[in-house]
Write a protein that holds these residues in place. Structure first.
Motif, PDB file in Angstrom:
ATOM      1  N   PRO A  76      24.244 -38.783 -50.638  1.00  0.00           N
ATOM      2  CA  PRO A  76      24.720 -39.690 -49.386  1.00  0.00           C
ATOM      3  C   PRO A  76      25.252 -40.985 -49.692  1.00  0.00           C
ATOM      4  CG  PRO A  76      22.720 -38.435 -48.671  1.00  0.00           C
ATOM      5  CD  PRO A  76      22.717 -38.569 -50.233  1.00  0.00           C
ATOM      6  N   PHE A  77      24.768 -41.731 -50.324  1.00  0.00           N
ATOM      7  CA  PHE A  77      24.930 -43.122 -50.332  1.00  0.00           C
ATOM      8  C   PHE A  77      25.980 -43.444 -51.493  1.00  0.00           C
ATOM      9  CE2 PHE A  77      20.375 -42.753 -49.647  1.00  0.00           C
ATOM     10  CZ  PHE A  77      20.375 -43.169 -48.292  1.00  0.00           C
ATOM     11  N   VAL A  78      26.398 -42.377 -52.358  1.00  0.00           N
ATOM     12  CA  VAL A  78      27.649 -42.609 -53.180  1.00  0.00           C
ATOM     13  C   VAL A  78      28.836 -41.946 -52.589  1.00  0.00           C
ATOM     14  CG1 VAL A  78      26.337 -42.967 -55.260  1.00  0.00           C
ATOM     15  CG2 VAL A  78      26.914 -40.687 -54.706  1.00  0.00           C
ATOM     16  N   GLY A  79      28.645 -41.457 -51.355  1.00  0.00           N
ATOM     17  CA  GLY A  79      29.826 -40.882 -50.738  1.00  0.00           C
ATOM     18  C   GLY A  79      30.031 -39.360 -50.779  1.00  0.00           C
ATOM     19  N   GLY A  80      28.834 -39.045 -50.851  1.00  0.00           N
ATOM     20  CA  GLY A  80      28.878 -37.270 -50.848  1.00  0.00           C
ATOM     21  C   GLY A  80      29.005 -36.596 -51.900  1.00  0.00           C
ATOM     22  N   ILE A  81      29.003 -35.220 -51.765  1.00  0.00           N
ATOM     23  CA  ILE A  81      29.129 -34.052 -52.770  1.00  0.00           C
ATOM     24  C   ILE A  81      30.038 -34.490 -53.827  1.00  0.00           C
ATOM     25  CG2 ILE A  81      29.169 -31.771 -53.401  1.00  0.00           C
ATOM     26  CD1 ILE A  81      26.553 -32.416 -52.042  1.00  0.00           C
ATOM     27  N   GLU A  82      31.177 -34.952 -53.480  1.00  0.00           N
ATOM     28  CA  GLU A  82      32.362 -34.919 -54.478  1.00  0.00           C
ATOM     29  C   GLU A  82      32.332 -36.200 -55.340  1.00  0.00           C
ATOM     30  OE1 GLU A  82      35.998 -36.620 -51.806  1.00  0.00           O
ATOM     31  OE2 GLU A  82      34.537 -36.192 -50.388  1.00  0.00           O
ATOM     32  N   TYR A  83      31.195 -36.863 -54.925  1.00  0.00           N
ATOM     33  CA  TYR A  83      30.885 -38.072 -55.892  1.00  0.00           C
ATOM     34  C   TYR A  83      29.511 -38.095 -56.674  1.00  0.00           C
ATOM     35  CZ  TYR A  83      34.987 -40.653 -54.029  1.00  0.00           C
ATOM     36  OH  TYR A  83      36.065 -40.957 -53.456  1.00  0.00           O
ATOM     37  N   ALA A  84      29.003 -36.885 -56.398  1.00  0.00           N
ATOM     38  CA  ALA A  84      27.635 -36.623 -56.776  1.00  0.00           C
ATOM     39  C   ALA A  84      27.622 -36.754 -58.438  1.00  0.00           C
ATOM     40  CB  ALA A  84      27.242 -35.335 -56.752  1.00  0.00           C
ATOM     41  N   HIS A  85      28.721 -36.475 -59.143  1.00  0.00           N
ATOM     42  CA  HIS A  85      28.736 -36.912 -60.629  1.00  0.00           C
ATOM     43  C   HIS A  85      28.472 -38.131 -61.139  1.00  0.00           C
ATOM     44  CE1 HIS A  85      32.653 -38.860 -60.798  1.00  0.00           C
ATOM     45  NE2 HIS A  85      32.918 -37.898 -59.628  1.00  0.00           N
ATOM     46  N   VAL A  86      28.783 -39.311 -60.325  1.00  0.00           N
ATOM     47  CA  VAL A  86      28.457 -40.473 -60.811  1.00  0.00           C
ATOM     48  C   VAL A  86      26.590 -40.841 -60.875  1.00  0.00           C
ATOM     49  CG1 VAL A  86      30.551 -41.697 -59.583  1.00  0.00           C
ATOM     50  CG2 VAL A  86      28.246 -41.682 -58.570  1.00  0.00           C
ATOM     51  N   GLY A 114      22.421 -31.168 -59.489  1.00  0.00           N
ATOM     52  CA  GLY A 114      23.014 -30.233 -59.975  1.00  0.00           C
ATOM     53  C   GLY A 114      23.379 -29.102 -59.190  1.00  0.00           C
ATOM     54  N   SER A 115      22.315 -28.662 -58.455  1.00  0.00           N
ATOM     55  CA  SER A 115      22.420 -27.320 -57.657  1.00  0.00           C
ATOM     56  C   SER A 115      23.423 -27.750 -56.343  1.00  0.00           C
ATOM     57  CB  SER A 115      21.125 -27.071 -57.132  1.00  0.00           C
ATOM     58  OG  SER A 115      20.537 -27.940 -56.250  1.00  0.00           O
ATOM     59  N   GLU A 119      31.454 -26.488 -58.350  1.00  0.00           N
ATOM     60  CA  GLU A 119      31.365 -25.727 -59.579  1.00  0.00           C
ATOM     61  C   GLU A 119      32.421 -26.704 -60.534  1.00  0.00           C
ATOM     62  OE1 GLU A 119      32.281 -21.787 -59.456  1.00  0.00           O
ATOM     63  OE2 GLU A 119      30.511 -21.112 -58.591  1.00  0.00           O
ATOM     64  N   THR A 120      33.412 -27.173 -60.066  1.00  0.00           N
ATOM     65  CA  THR A 120      34.282 -27.763 -61.106  1.00  0.00           C
ATOM     66  C   THR A 120      33.368 -29.011 -61.657  1.00  0.00           C
ATOM     67  OG1 THR A 120      35.173 -28.893 -59.079  1.00  0.00           O
ATOM     68  CG2 THR A 120      36.543 -27.063 -60.127  1.00  0.00           C
ATOM     69  N   ASP A 121      33.017 -29.701 -60.690  1.00  0.00           N
ATOM     70  CA  ASP A 121      32.327 -30.943 -61.144  1.00  0.00           C
ATOM     71  C   ASP A 121      31.049 -30.383 -62.067  1.00  0.00           C
ATOM     72  OD1 ASP A 121      33.899 -32.532 -59.885  1.00  0.00           O
ATOM     73  OD2 ASP A 121      32.141 -32.636 -58.007  1.00  0.00           O
ATOM     74  N   LEU A 122      30.375 -29.517 -61.976  1.00  0.00           N
ATOM     75  CA  LEU A 122      29.273 -29.035 -62.714  1.00  0.00           C
ATOM     76  C   LEU A 122      30.040 -28.898 -64.221  1.00  0.00           C
ATOM     77  CD1 LEU A 122      26.514 -28.355 -61.867  1.00  0.00           C
ATOM     78  CD2 LEU A 122      27.202 -26.032 -61.936  1.00  0.00           C
ATOM     79  N   VAL A 123      31.007 -28.116 -64.261  1.00  0.00           N
ATOM     80  CA  VAL A 123      31.657 -27.898 -65.458  1.00  0.00           C
ATOM     81  C   VAL A 123      32.019 -29.152 -66.141  1.00  0.00           C
ATOM     82  CG1 VAL A 123      33.724 -26.557 -66.677  1.00  0.00           C
ATOM     83  CG2 VAL A 123      32.282 -25.551 -64.947  1.00  0.00           C
TER      84      VAL A 123
END
Lengths: 588, 506
Positions: A76-86, A114-115, A119-123
């Protein structure tokens, strides 16, 4: 150097202390990382805070551990799921440190993130991370990699999946035993995500290799995988692929491997189904019950009831019972003790006749065992056997065993038996109890060890609950109150303790008529300890008795105590008086 | 240099490898003339790591000193170039890396015993992330050390000027984490709302300096598991366990768990008056994590297989040499006591050292050693003196070369001996731990013999050797070379003469 507005001052210091020399301050700052992130905003958290943390992986383990944990809930602190990769880079570097607990926490957090990832970020980011770790120069990275394959595998493309499977198989053949161990212990988890076609073709090959590893420590962990893998396979595959491995393992040269089999056999039976259990696993289990190594027999003996539950009574009597007989006179007390703790459970499985014929002699010999733990274990499960054969048959042997344990040299043994007295009482019934055990209960109240006296007082309360106030009035109260004239002040104190525990059970009337006079008398004791315990006891009696009794007797007694020369007595008397005033005020 | 002859002679095919020509390489902590040796500086343990790139020494003062190899990886250019240009310089060279205080003197109040800080053994563990790991032990406590380069951080760009924060009156009374003492949690509680974009004036501290220094940190302490003095530690090939042995017991530990260990060998008799034998040394098999060997004061080596049972009181194999008939004397048992055992790198052989000899055992042959090497046979007439001055109880270590072709051990007068261990080898060199190792070398070739006493080797004393007396009392029993280690891959030996570490190569 920037100066900061006063309202921001605490947060500014918090940030500065991320690099303080004092580890406690750094730890505090890391624990409040979410506050820092909110103060910086999402964008600066991504661009500044996270890279800053990635650089920080040479800090002390405590700090790294906290960081690994915080990052797991940081999405939540980095801006949600779409930024999870950071969040992956700092966790990746934490996965390579050599301290196991830090790596495990970082893996937990990686799995959590990861869970949730798309999916695209996962890959795009998670799978490359797994591959980098798996190819790491140092073993710590490769060990970590084994623990996150199952997250990466789901939602991958087929090409990537093939690559991941072959990478995992490389890890299973790593030079370092640590890596092979990690691969072995995570194989079951990874296998749950792998498609069934590859399960037989590839995963089972890796499994086979691991079961033939030179290192004992790797084979050990492969055993654990048997049950997990077995549950994933079709029954016929399981019989074909897993069963021979289990049977082999049960005859492994290493007792540690056999020990693991003994511990796991029950789960393995579930995996292969009842038919193979009868034909293949019963002989294996019998071998384990007769193993040379006591540790293996301990593990096997502890599972005897669970295992018998899977079989029909005839098989159990035919194959298992002879071993049980041998084990009951095993040379190792720990084996006998493990057997004693579960053997009672066999009674319902075998039924009444077989129990009397086969099990009763074993119970009786274990009840006479020279080792107290064995006897205790039998007594603690008494209710189970009582249901099957009734207490009469047992009581003759039971009583001497109980009396002996009640007088055991070791106070922990005495304590253990006291805790079973209410259970025994409920099983044996009032009559038996009166005759034999009543005197013991009183004797414990005067034990040399405080814990025993305390447990004895508590025991009286539980007996009163079990048999009711009237019985207690006859069989417990007079004996307890007699002790109030004991010359030893510690024993007089036990009377007060017993009263405080029994009063709520016995009710207002008996408390007023029997207990209160004794307590008031005790308030004139010459030992201050007794007197302030009277004050504490009186305070606890207030809610039990009528207001009139409080006003008439208790208050007067406390007022007298509040003028005592001893400061502690005055303190507790005043406390009790305050609580009277408190309840009165609340009621009015 | 005559490096050339090594290559040419090694071209000669079968037969034992040629004798090595030992040369002085380096010395650390060399004593200057007349300098007195401080007790605390005396080296008490030496160990190369698995790669041979690092060397550790421990001393009686509880310190561990690390050295690192300088000659291999630092050179630019390919290996072959170096070999061609200068063969002779390609021997291991080490430089001082760092040192740390591993153990401190302690006092056991329960037993009223002083616990010396002296390092009894050092063992290297698996390196990770560029950090080095090692175990060190004194008589009672084993410690797990991590030695790592750490950045010295210099922090700039603080939000709060440290000088102002301390001097200025506002904001006053800081407590930990910068919370003003009065409203400690008010500011940072969740109801304090931050603007959605964050607060731009806040900044993260910036670490500037990239300087590094080596830091040794004690990661774990394995204590309170030994009633007697620990004589050995040895790590398992599984990378997660190690053993520690004292006089009567061997315990098994997991590196990650410091509060429990398992007793796997216990030779303590129920009645201590029945005690006839103590454990003198123990080592894990280099490849099989389930096998270990321990030696005893009666001259036997027991190989045990941890697969067989949890408490390995019964050995799998016993290696013992039958006593020669008629040779028994008061000293027989004392000199039979094994002071050190080492496995060869492939785990096939065990080298043992007793007072008089080195013995090499094949683990597949328990009837007797495959070879014995006389080390102190010339001292046999003087055992009585050695007993009186306690020298007979000196514990000499032994070592094998990485290729298993040679064995070495120490002796008195700072001498050490190197023997050829391969079939038919007659190599036997006596060297002195000094800058001129060969000055005491004997020319007589020696054959490894199966029976003790058939060969008596006398050290030929050169006239230049100081302290030679007419009655042959050349041996100085106060200068003994107890500790030495062979480089795992090359012919290089590190040995300790009191406080000095001498390195030789061939």
């Amino acid at each position: 150097m920037a100066m900061v507005d006063e309202p921001l001052y605490p947060i500014a210091v918090l940030i500065d202390e991320l690099k303080n020399d004092d580890i406690q301050l750094r730890l505090n700052s890391i624990r409040r990382l979410s506050t820092i992130a909110r103060a910086l905003g999402e964008e600066r958290t991504r661009k500044e805070l996270i890279p800053f943390l990635s650089e920080n992986s040479d800090d002390d383990d405590e700090v790294l551990l906290a960081m690994a944990e915080e990052l797991g809930v940081f999405i939540p602190f980095v801006g949600g799921i779409e930024y999870a990769h950071v969040l992956l880079p700092p966790l990746e570097s934490l996965c390579t440190v050599e301290e196991t607990c830090v790596r495990e926490k970082a893996l937990d957090s990686l799995c959590k993130i990861g869970s949730q990832m798309r999916e695209t970020d996962l890959v795009d980011s998670f799978v490359p991370l797994v591959k980098r770790l798996a190819a790491g120069e140092w073993f710590a990275a490769r060990v970590s990699a084994c623990g996150i394959f199952h997250v990466a595998y789901q939602g991958c493309t087929d090409v990537l999946k093939t690559e991941l499977r072959s990478t995992y198989s490389l890890l299973c053949q790593d030079d370092m035993p640590m890596v092979r161990r990690a691969a072995a212990s995570n194989l079951g988890k990874f296998a749950t995500t792998v498609e069934s076609t590859y399960l037989i073709a590839e995963i089972m090959t890796m499994f086979d290799d691991l079961t033939k590893d030179d290192q004992d420590s790797v084979r050990l962990l492969a055993v654990e995988g048997c049950a997990a893998l077995g549950k994933l396979l079709e029954p016929q595959d399981c019989v074909a692929r897993i069963l021979p491995v289990i049977v082999n393992f049960s005859q492994d040269k290493s007792w540690r491997v056999r020990y693991m089999v003994a511990n796991q056999l029950y789960e393995l039976c579930e995996a292969v189904g009842p038919d193979c259990t009868k034909t293949d696993l019963v002989p294996a289990y019998v071998r384990l019950l007769r193993d040379n190594e006591a540790e293996v027999r301990i593990a096997a003996a502890g599972k005897v009831t669970k295992f018998c539950r899977l079989l029909n009574p005839e098989l159990a009597i035919q194959h298992i019972l002879p071993c049980v007989k041998e084990l009951s006179s095993d040379s190792s007390q720990h084996v006998r003790s493990a057997l004693a703790s579960v053997i009672m459970g066999m009674a319902p499985i075998l039924g009444k006749d077989s129990t009397i014929e086969h099990l009763l002699p074993i119970f009786l010999s274990l009840l006479k065992d020279e080792f107290p733990d064995v006897r205790l274990n039998i007594i603690s499960k008494l209710d189970q056997v009582n249901q099957v054969i009734g207490i009469d048959l047992l009581s003759q042997s039971l009583l001497p065993a109980i009396v002996e344990l009640a007088e055991d040299r070791h106070w922990r043994v005495r304590l253990a038996i006291i805790e079973y007295v209410p259970l025994l009482a409920s099983q044996l019934g009032i009559g038996f109890f009166d005759d034999k055990l009543g005197a013991l209960c009183m004797q414990w109240l005067q034990d040399k060890v405080y814990s025993i006296r305390e447990a004895a007082a508590n025991n009286l309360k539980r007996l009163a609950e079990e048999f009711g106030p009237e019985w207690a009035m006859q069989h417990l109260v007079p004996q307890v109150l007699d002790m109030v004239n004991n010359p030893h002040y510690l024993h007089r104190m036990m009377v007060l303790r017993a009263i405080s525990l029994m009063a709520p059970v016995m009710g207002s009337e008996i408390t007023c008529s029997k207990f209160l006079p004794v307590v008031v008398e005790a308030s004139k004791d010459r030992v201050p300890n007794i007197k302030f315990n009277v004050a504490k006891l009186l305070q606890s009696l207030i809610p039990i008795v009528d207001q009139s009794v409080v006003d008439k007797t208790i208050r007067q007694c406390l007022v007298d105590l509040s003028e005592d020369p001893d400061v502690d007595v005055r303190y507790f008397a005043n406390q009790a008086l305050n609580s009277i005033d408190g309840t009165t005020a609340a009621q009015s | 240099m005559n490096g050339g002859d090594v290559t040419s002679s090694s071209a000669a095919t079968s037969g034992p490898p040629p004798s090595l020509d030992w040369r002085f390489s380096q010395v650390f902590g060399e004593r200057t003339a007349g300098e007195e040796v401080q007790e605390v500086d005396i080296i008490s343990a030496i160990e190369f790591d698995k790669s041979g790139d690092h060397l550790a020494t421990g001393d009686r003062g509880g310190r561990v000193v690390l050295f690192e190899r300088t000659d291999t990886r630092d050179h630019g250019g390919s290996r072959r170039d170096l070999e061609q240009t200068d063969y002779a310089v390609r021997h291991p060279e080490f430089r001082y890396k760092t040192e740390f205080q591993s153990h401190e003197p302690e006092f056991d109040y329960l037993k009223s015993l002083e616990i010396e800080e002296k390092i009894n053994k050092i063992r290297w563990c698996q390196p990770a992330n560029g950090a080095l790991f090692l175990l060190s032990t004194n008589d009672k406590t084993i410690k797990y050390w991590k030695v790592q380069e750490k950045k010295i951080k210099k922090i700039s760009e603080m939000n709060i000027d440290p000088s102002k924060a301390e001097s200025s009156s506002s904001p006053p009374q800081l407590v930990a984490n910068g919370l003003p003492a009065d409203k400690a949690h008010g500011y940072l509680s969740n109801d304090f709302s931050f603007p959605p974009g964050g607060i731009p004036s806040l900044r993260l501290p910036v670490v500037t300096s990239q300087e590094t220094n080596l830091v040794a940190r004690c990661r774990r302490v394995y204590a309170h598991a030994h009633d007697y003095h620990i004589n050995s530690i040895s790590n398992s090939s599984d990378g997660e366990t190690f053993i520690s042995a004292d006089d009567l017991r061997v315990n098994l530990w997991n590196l990650e768990i410091s509060n429990q260990s398992f007793n796997i060998v216990d030779v303590k008799p129920t009645n201590m008056e029945d005690l006839t034998e103590v454990i003198t040394s123990a080592e894990f098999h280099p490849i099989h994590c389930n096998m270990l060997a321990y030696s005893s004061s009666k001259g036997s080596i027991r190989l045990i297989d941890m697969r067989q049972s949890a408490l390995c009181d019964s050995h799998t194999k016993l290696f013992e040499e039958p006593e020669a008939p008629g040779s028994r004397s008061f000293f027989t048992e004392i000199i039979a006591s094994i002071s050190d055992i080492k496995f060869s790198k492939d785990g096939r052989y065990i080298l043992s050292r007793d007072y008089m000899t080195l013995k090499l055992w094949d683990i597949n042959m328990d009837s007797g050693p495959v070879a014995s090497y006389q080390v102190h046979e010339h001292l046999r007439p003087r055992l009585c003196d050695l007993y009186e001055n306690d020298s007979i109880f000196d514990k000499f270590e032994c070592c094998l070369s990485g290729d298993g072709l040679r064995v070495a051990t120490g002796s008195y007068s700072n001498l050490f001996r190197v023997f050829g261990a391969s079939q038919g080898s007659t190599e036997a060199a006596t060297l002195e731990a000094s800058k001129n190792p060969m000055r005491r070398q004997i020319q007589t070739p020696a054959r490894p013999s199966r029976s003790i006493g058939s060969m008596t080797r006398v050290v030929r004393r050169g006239s230049e050797s100081p302290g030679t007396e007419a009655n042959g009392n050349a041996y100085d029993f106060t200068t003994k070379l107890l500790h030495m280690a062979w480089h795992p891959t090359e012919n290089s030996i590190a040995c300790a003469a009191a406080n000095s570490l001498y390195m030789y190569y061939a």
